[in-house]
Design a protein around this motif. Structure first.
Motif, mmCIF file in Angstrom:
data_model
loop_
_atom_site.group_PDB
_atom_site.id
_atom_site.type_symbol
_atom_site.label_atom_id
_atom_site.label_comp_id
_atom_site.label_asym_id
_atom_site.label_seq_id
_atom_site.Cartn_x
_atom_site.Cartn_y
_atom_site.Cartn_z
ATOM 1 N N TYR A 1 -10.080 3.511 8.889
ATOM 2 C CA TYR A 1 -8.719 3.766 8.543
ATOM 3 C C TYR A 1 -8.254 2.646 7.699
ATOM 4 C CZ TYR A 1 -3.660 3.812 8.660
ATOM 5 O OH TYR A 1 -2.246 3.879 8.113
ATOM 6 N N ASP A 2 -8.410 1.233 8.066
ATOM 7 C CA ASP A 2 -7.857 0.211 7.226
ATOM 8 C C ASP A 2 -8.752 0.205 5.759
ATOM 9 O OD1 ASP A 2 -6.284 -0.689 9.349
ATOM 10 O OD2 ASP A 2 -7.735 -2.132 9.951
ATOM 11 N N GLU A 3 -9.960 0.463 5.739
ATOM 12 C CA GLU A 3 -10.751 0.604 4.544
ATOM 13 C C GLU A 3 -9.891 1.703 3.662
ATOM 14 O OE1 GLU A 3 -15.052 1.109 4.416
ATOM 15 O OE2 GLU A 3 -15.153 -0.118 6.164
ATOM 16 N N GLY A 4 -9.776 2.678 4.238
ATOM 17 C CA GLY A 4 -8.915 3.657 3.497
ATOM 18 C C GLY A 4 -7.722 3.715 2.903
ATOM 19 N N ARG A 5 -6.959 2.781 3.917
ATOM 20 C CA ARG A 5 -5.796 2.324 3.338
ATOM 21 C C ARG A 5 -5.597 1.233 2.402
ATOM 22 N NH1 ARG A 5 -2.051 -1.232 7.638
ATOM 23 N NH2 ARG A 5 -3.547 -2.510 6.779
ATOM 24 N N PHE A 6 -6.731 0.429 2.225
ATOM 25 C CA PHE A 6 -6.851 -0.707 1.143
ATOM 26 C C PHE A 6 -7.204 0.297 -0.026
ATOM 27 C CE2 PHE A 6 -9.708 -3.514 -1.133
ATOM 28 C CZ PHE A 6 -8.798 -4.585 -1.268
ATOM 29 N N LEU A 7 -8.176 0.984 -0.043
ATOM 30 C CA LEU A 7 -8.437 1.898 -1.293
ATOM 31 C C LEU A 7 -7.041 2.530 -1.794
ATOM 32 C CD1 LEU A 7 -11.714 4.026 -0.369
ATOM 33 C CD2 LEU A 7 -11.297 2.258 -1.784
ATOM 34 N N ALA A 8 -6.272 2.951 -0.947
ATOM 35 C CA ALA A 8 -5.101 3.665 -1.377
ATOM 36 C C ALA A 8 -3.866 2.784 -2.022
ATOM 37 C CB ALA A 8 -4.483 4.522 -0.571
ATOM 38 N N LYS A 9 -3.899 1.379 -1.599
ATOM 39 C CA LYS A 9 -3.074 0.456 -2.002
ATOM 40 C C LYS A 9 -2.781 0.422 -3.589
ATOM 41 C CE LYS A 9 -2.155 -4.633 -1.156
ATOM 42 N NZ LYS A 9 -2.878 -5.954 -0.761
ATOM 43 N N ASN A 10 -1.744 0.285 -3.939
ATOM 44 C CA ASN A 10 -1.657 0.083 -5.165
ATOM 45 C C ASN A 10 -1.296 1.284 -6.249
ATOM 46 O OD1 ASN A 10 -0.664 -2.381 -5.058
ATOM 47 N ND2 ASN A 10 -2.746 -3.279 -5.443
ATOM 48 N N ASN A 11 -1.880 2.451 -5.594
ATOM 49 C CA ASN A 11 -1.842 3.660 -6.307
ATOM 50 C C ASN A 11 -2.894 3.663 -7.595
ATOM 51 O OD1 ASN A 11 -0.366 5.104 -4.580
ATOM 52 N ND2 ASN A 11 1.383 4.403 -5.547
ATOM 53 N N ASN A 12 -3.973 2.853 -7.382
ATOM 54 C CA ASN A 12 -4.897 2.696 -8.603
ATOM 55 C C ASN A 12 -6.298 3.271 -7.978
ATOM 56 O OD1 ASN A 12 -6.273 1.734 -10.593
ATOM 57 N ND2 ASN A 12 -5.982 -0.225 -10.249
ATOM 58 N N TRP A 13 -6.412 4.354 -8.495
ATOM 59 C CA TRP A 13 -7.834 5.256 -7.946
ATOM 60 C C TRP A 13 -8.800 5.221 -9.033
ATOM 61 C CZ3 TRP A 13 -8.379 5.715 -3.161
ATOM 62 C CH2 TRP A 13 -9.177 6.824 -2.562
ATOM 63 N N SER A 14 -10.132 5.214 -8.837
ATOM 64 C CA SER A 14 -11.289 4.968 -9.634
ATOM 65 C C SER A 14 -12.304 5.920 -9.221
ATOM 66 C CB SER A 14 -11.583 3.805 -10.005
ATOM 67 O OG SER A 14 -12.258 3.127 -8.868
ATOM 68 N N PRO A 15 -13.149 6.247 -10.024
ATOM 69 C CA PRO A 15 -14.475 6.895 -9.590
ATOM 70 C C PRO A 15 -15.226 6.058 -8.386
ATOM 71 C CG PRO A 15 -14.478 7.156 -12.121
ATOM 72 C CD PRO A 15 -13.229 6.203 -11.353
#
Length: 129
Positions: free
Chosen positions: A23-37
């Motif tokens: 969950y913490d990993e996923g939350r970190f990915l979603a941080k700053n609304n900056n997504w990438s491949p």
């Protein structure tokens, strides 16, 4: 909301119920609304890893306590008593609390929770109906 934001919102409590670390990993990915491949690939790996895990009493209780936060100020005293009793009895094999929280999400029209993978799975479990 972007597709990845919808996917995270739908899956976040389901992931939390399996692993706080994931969950913490996923939350970190979603941080700053900056997504990438690369983030998409990592997110998909998180979901695959979570699928191999079973919730524990501790992870379920923690997750349900987070979900309860949506209701704790608006619930009736009876609903609070029911929540506390079901939380006390909660085990992965005796998970009536997820179904109760899904019913609460319906009653209080919490759309965010109604779209939650975790609560949908609780509602769809035939042994609870």
């Amino acid at each position: 909301m972007d597709n990845w934001q919808n996917r995270w919102a739908r899956n976040k409590y389901w992931v939390m119920a399996r692993s706080q670390h994931l969950y913490d990993e996923g939350r970190f990915l979603a941080k700053n609304n900056n997504w990438s491949p690369d983030k998409e690939a990592t997110f998909n790996k998180i979901l695959r890893t979570a699928e191999a895990l079973q919730p524990t009493q501790k992870t379920l209780a923690n997750t349900y306590q987070h979900i309860w936060g949506y209701f704790k100020r608006t619930c009736t005293p009876e609903e609070k008593r029911t929540y506390l009793a079901l939380l006390k009895e909660l085990t992965p094999k005796n998970d009536q609390l997820g179904f109760f929280l899904q019913q609460m999400a319906e009653k209080y029209r919490v759309g965010y929770l109604l779209n939650s993978r975790l609560l949908k799975e609780c509602f769809n479990r035939s042994d609870l109906i």
